[in-house]
Design a protein around this motif. Structure first.
Motif, short mmCIF file in Angstrom:
data_model
loop_
_atom_site.label_atom_id
_atom_site.label_comp_id
_atom_site.label_asym_id
_atom_site.label_seq_id
_atom_site.Cartn_x
_atom_site.Cartn_y
_atom_site.Cartn_z
N ASN A 166 -4.65 4.87 0.28
CA ASN A 166 -5.08 4.33 1.58
C ASN A 166 -4.50 5.14 2.74
N ALA A 167 -4.53 6.46 2.59
CA ALA A 167 -3.91 7.35 3.57
C ALA A 167 -4.93 7.84 4.59
N SER A 207 0.87 -1.05 0.13
CA SER A 207 0.74 -0.14 1.27
C SER A 207 0.18 -0.83 2.50
N GLY A 208 -0.60 -1.89 2.32
CA GLY A 208 -1.15 -2.61 3.46
C GLY A 208 -0.12 -3.41 4.23
N ALA A 209 1.11 -3.46 3.74
CA ALA A 209 2.18 -4.18 4.44
C ALA A 209 3.19 -3.23 5.08
N GLN A 210 2.92 -1.94 5.06
CA GLN A 210 3.88 -0.98 5.60
C GLN A 210 4.14 -1.19 7.09
N GLY A 211 3.16 -1.73 7.81
CA GLY A 211 3.32 -1.89 9.25
C GLY A 211 3.84 -3.24 9.67
N CYS A 212 4.25 -4.09 8.74
CA CYS A 212 4.69 -5.44 9.13
C CYS A 212 5.96 -5.85 8.39
N TYR A 258 6.47 -2.25 -5.37
CA TYR A 258 6.41 -1.22 -6.40
C TYR A 258 5.64 -0.03 -5.85
N ARG A 259 6.15 1.15 -6.03
CA ARG A 259 5.52 2.38 -5.55
C ARG A 259 5.24 2.28 -4.04
N THR A 260 4.03 1.93 -3.64
CA THR A 260 3.68 1.95 -2.22
C THR A 260 4.27 0.79 -1.43
N GLY A 261 4.91 -0.16 -2.11
CA GLY A 261 5.52 -1.29 -1.40
C GLY A 261 7.02 -1.18 -1.24
N ARG A 262 7.60 -0.08 -1.74
CA ARG A 262 9.06 0.06 -1.66
C ARG A 262 9.51 0.22 -0.21
N GLY A 263 10.62 -0.43 0.14
CA GLY A 263 11.21 -0.27 1.46
C GLY A 263 10.68 -1.22 2.51
N ILE A 264 9.62 -1.98 2.20
CA ILE A 264 9.12 -2.93 3.19
C ILE A 264 10.15 -4.02 3.45
N LEU A 265 10.84 -4.44 2.39
CA LEU A 265 12.07 -5.22 2.56
C LEU A 265 13.20 -4.37 2.00
N ASP A 266 14.21 -4.14 2.81
CA ASP A 266 15.36 -3.33 2.45
C ASP A 266 15.89 -3.77 1.08
N SER A 320 5.01 7.88 -2.90
CA SER A 320 4.60 7.87 -4.31
C SER A 320 3.13 8.23 -4.43
N THR A 321 2.74 8.69 -5.59
CA THR A 321 1.34 9.00 -5.86
C THR A 321 0.51 7.76 -6.17
N GLY A 322 1.17 6.59 -6.32
CA GLY A 322 0.42 5.37 -6.59
C GLY A 322 -0.30 5.44 -7.93
#
Length: 542
Positions: free
Chosen positions: A93-94, A214-219, A237-245, A395-397
């Motif tokens: 989703n880039a 990935s759709g939660a990266q901005g919130c 997982y993968r594209t969701g890492r780091g959204i919550l520390d 990540s490559t997802g």
């Protein structure tokens, strides 16, 4: 009124849309584009040694920033060389714009064998993007690029393509400022009644879970506030890492949440289809699933949720938090700390990966960005490495594109030149784009590459040994002297043999040149056990 070539119109259109970097490879079909770029010093041109490198770098730029990454290639073989990266951008989703040349307009579809002709370039491009279009005259170029940016920023972000034939880039037309206007961006807006329903489900839940992609990266801030009010663990997982520390007691990686899935009563998915838990861990009538996703078509592909809200997380989550902010849930901190402790014990066998990842985390600090790869260190990082902030774990997802990591990390570093960027790779994947070391040296792209070398396609050979009776075929590799090779390009290069040596070397690196650190390794323990966690509820998916 001003008379401009199609190439000049394309460049001005990029400028009007805030583009400051273009990754590309010039060639005869794009001469008039590069002539115009020469006169536009505010757009930095990073020219690469292969078209795949240009596209992957645009991908890294987009993933690290959330902005548009732009790459340009010649038609035919040039475009085809970039399509692995384009398909990866689609999976992630880039926001990537493929600005592609084309053979002369009058020869398209004629099958006369002109240079770089392929049967249906636009058709291929359309199959790998959410939207693509060909400019058929110079006066259409600005409109095409405006539409491209409208598509990039509207609804679900995915790559787009604009194709401009070489004669259109060369031809002139009258233009005015109004030709370069921005087109309106649109997003779906959820009904208030839907937010009320979701709030009711969540506040009555005893064991809620939140899954993010990935759709939660901005919130990220909204996710944390909602999670804390509900005492709901957040799973990435993968594209969701780091959204919550990862240091937050409610933060979990995917396999660590497996134990909680069987007792969950309400699951909220934000910007993710929750494919693995729904398909692998199972569902039943006691589990209520709520999905928030900007793409209406995604809701029912894998599982029909109990509530489906079509909206951006950025738009809906503040409303949801306002509805539940006074809710008082019992603290789950003791339970979560015990779960974290048990998880650490489960993964303790993953050495030397854990020790290397601990050093990498220290090197990156708070802001640094990590780019994974299809190698045992990369696989392990997805489930164990602490990630502190959104867009710092690349990540490559699901696409699983071997060799994407190094050139993608270069694009990340171009976008974020002042923070550490580390690419982990294996000897197999690194050689897919090794020539881009020349690009990194020429353009002073100071990415750090950790090259774990076992002289094989290690994951393939591990499967051949364990699953196919030791039938080793086509997975042993003959490699160059990586340190000597990297130095021959003009890069910094070292060979080390332990996590301690890695930390010592990296504390001394202060360079805007790329650095390759070769780490000879043997076989590493696999994380396959965590990929095959058993079903915990329901006999069959709904």
């Amino acid at each position: 009124m001003q008379k401009l070539t199609g190439g000049q119109i394309a460049v001005r259109s990029l400028q009007e849309n805030g583009v400051d970097t273009l990754f590309g490879l010039p060639g005869i079909q794009n001469d008039w584009l590069y002539n115009a770029l020469y006169d536009a010093p505010d757009i930095r041109v990073i020219h690469t040694r292969h078209e795949q490198g240009a596209a992957y770098m645009a991908l890294g730029y987009a993933l690290a920033t959330g902005n548009v990454g732009v790459y340009n290639v010649v038609p035919g073989p040039g475009f085809l060389n970039s399509t692995a990266a384009l398909s990866t951008a689609y999976a992630l989703n880039a926001k990537v714009l493929c600005l592609c040349g084309q053979i002369p307009s009058k020869t398209i579809g004629k099958k006369t064998g002109v240079l770089h002709e392929i049967p249906d370039q636009l058709g291929i491009m359309e199959s790998l993007t959410k939207w693509s279009k060909r400019a058929t005259n110079a006066s259409q170029v600005a409109q095409c690029i405006s539409e491209a940016f409208q598509q990039l920023h509207s609804n679900r972000p995915r790559p787009v393509g604009v194709e401009i034939p070489m004669d259109i880039l060369a031809s002139q037309t009258e233009t005015t400022d109004s030709d370069f206007k921005h087109l309106p961006v649109s997003y779906p807006l959820a009904q208030i009644s839907q937010v009320d329903d979701v709030a009711k489900y969540l506040t009555h839940s005893k064991n809620p879970l939140i899954f993010v992609g990935s759709g939660a990266q901005g919130c990220a801030q909204e996710i944390q506030k909602i999670a804390e009010v509900l005492q709901a663990p957040v799973v990435g997982y993968r594209t969701g890492r780091g959204i919550l520390d990862s240091r937050h007691y409610l933060s979990l990686t995917l396999p660590a949440a497996h134990e909680l899935w069987k007792s969950a009563d309400v699951v909220l998915g934000v910007g993710t289809n929750m494919r693995i838990p729904i398909q692998k861990w199972g569902t039943d009538e006691k589990l209520k699933i709520i999905r928030i996703d900007v793409d209406e078509e995604s809701h029912n592909i894998i599982h029909t949720p109990d509530i489906a809200i079509t909206a951006r997380g950025e738009d809906i989550l503040p409303q949801l938090f306002a509805k539940i902010s006074t809710h008082k849930a019992e603290s789950r901190k003791p339970q979560m700390l015990n779960l974290h402790k048990a998880w650490q014990e489960k993964i303790s066998y993953l050495e030397p990966q854990l020790s290397y990842l601990k050093v990498i985390r220290n090197i990156l600090g708070e802001e640094g960005i990590f780019v994974d790869e299809l190698t045992q260190i990369g696989f392990t990082s997805r489930i164990v490495m602490p990630v502190y902030k959104p867009r710092t774990f690349i990540s490559t997802g699901y696409q699983g594109t071997l060799g994407y990591g190094f050139p993608t990390a270069m694009g990340v570093k171009v976008a974020k030149p002042d923070i550490p960027v580390i690419s982990v790779t294996g000897d197999g994947g690194f050689m897919f784009a090794v020539q881009e070391l020349a690009t990194a040296v020429q353009h002073r792209i100071g990415v750090i590459v950790l090259l774990f070398n076992n002289n094989q396609y290690g994951n393939v050979q591990q499967m051949q040994r364990n699953l196919y009776g030791n039938k080793i075929i086509a997975s042993d590799l003959h490699n160059p002297d990586f340190v000597a090779m990297a130095k021959s390009f003009g890069a910094n290069a070292f060979r080390i043999n332990s996590p301690e040596e890695l930390e010592e070397i990296c504390t001394k690196i202060c360079s805007d040149l790329p650095t390759v650190i070769e780490i000879p390794v043997g076989d590493m323990p696999s994380i396959d056990y965590f990929r095959k966690l058993p079903r915990t509820r329901g006999a069959k998916n709904s």
